[in-house]
Enzyme design. Structure first.
Site, PDB file in Angstrom:
ATOM      1  N   ASP A  34       7.030  18.236  58.393  1.00  0.00           N
ATOM      2  CA  ASP A  34       8.415  17.990  58.816  1.00  0.00           C
ATOM      3  C   ASP A  34       8.701  16.497  58.858  1.00  0.00           C
ATOM      4  OD1 ASP A  34       8.088  20.772  60.980  1.00  0.00           O
ATOM      5  OD2 ASP A  34       9.393  20.636  59.244  1.00  0.00           O
ATOM      6  N   ASP A 174      12.761  28.858  59.643  1.00  0.00           N
ATOM      7  CA  ASP A 174      12.052  27.772  60.307  1.00  0.00           C
ATOM      8  C   ASP A 174      12.651  27.516  61.688  1.00  0.00           C
ATOM      9  OD1 ASP A 174      11.733  24.175  59.591  1.00  0.00           O
ATOM     10  OD2 ASP A 174      10.743  25.489  61.044  1.00  0.00           O
TER      11      ASP A 174
END
Ligand code: DX5
Length: 220
Positions: A34, A174
């Site tokens: 990320d 997600d």
């Protein structure tokens, strides 16, 4: 077949390599990195150097989730560092079509991620350039947030659109994915589940947490 990706956002940053290898040994299907720039989202995390450092340590696909503005400026750097898939946010660039073309030209899979407020209609003109649509089931920026139930209908509608258009595009989700929410998103049509804090936490090992996640999907 449902793939589970370990998001290292909730891993121990002092041991990222070991934690990626722990996830690989536990049996995850990919690692999601990320990337946050402090502008598209308030948090700041990783750059291409972390991708480069992790690349030789695991044999898994490295999915790089670019939660950054102007992603077009960084595609080559992350691809060269070893990314297998680059996931950009629809909201982060006025030139999504060209960004996805550029990702494809780098011989890397192209993903588009949508924040909870972003309608599916904004994907209509780029589905032929997209390998995965990643539906955010939290507002991006941090791990450990609560799952947004309202996104389930969006996943169902996305599945229907892809079927109607005959597009072979993977649906990823997600945010807030755990043994409770995992069956819900799979039922809705997701086949790639990104999980961070449900895998990396002090309650159990990555392997035990992954086993619990997979057990929740056993009847799917
Ligand atoms: C955006 C990040 C997180 C992370 C998963 O905030 O993209 O969604 O990957 O975090 P968890 O699984 O802890 O919600």
């Amino acid at each position: 077949m449902v793939s589970i990706e370990a998001s290292i956002l909730s891993a121990d940053f002092a041991r990222l390599g070991e934690q990626a290898q722990e996830a690989q040994a536990a049996g995850v299907d990919a690692i999601q990195i990320d990337v946050m720039d402090g502008r598209f989202v308030p948090n700041i995390t990783f750059g291409p150097g972390v991708v480069r450092a992790l690349r030789p340590l695991v044999d898994l696909p490295l999915d790089v989730h670019l939660m950054i503005v102007e992603p077009e400026r960084h595609l080559e750097g992350f691809a060269a560092a070893g990314a297998d898939r680059l996931i950009v946010h629809q909201e982060a660039t006025p030139h999504l079509h060209r960004v996805l073309q550029s990702i494809r030209e780098l011989d890397v899979e192209a993903g588009v991620s949508l924040n909870p407020a972003t309608p599916l209609a904004l994907l209509e003109e780029v589905l032929d350039l997209t390998d995965m649509v990643q539906v955010m089931t939290v507002n991006p920026g941090w791990g450990g947030q609560a799952f947004l139930d309202g996104q389930l209908d969006k996943i169902r509608r996305l599945k229907a659109i892809l079927k109607e258009r005959g597009r072979d595009v993977v649906i990823g989700v997600d945010g807030g994915i755990d043994p409770i929410t995992a069956p819900l998103v799979v039922e809705a049509g997701a086949t790639v589940l990104v999980s961070g804090s449900s895998l990396y936490n002090d309650r159990a090992s990555v392997r035990e947490n992954l086993d619990a996640l997979r057990a929740s999907l056993a009847h799917r």
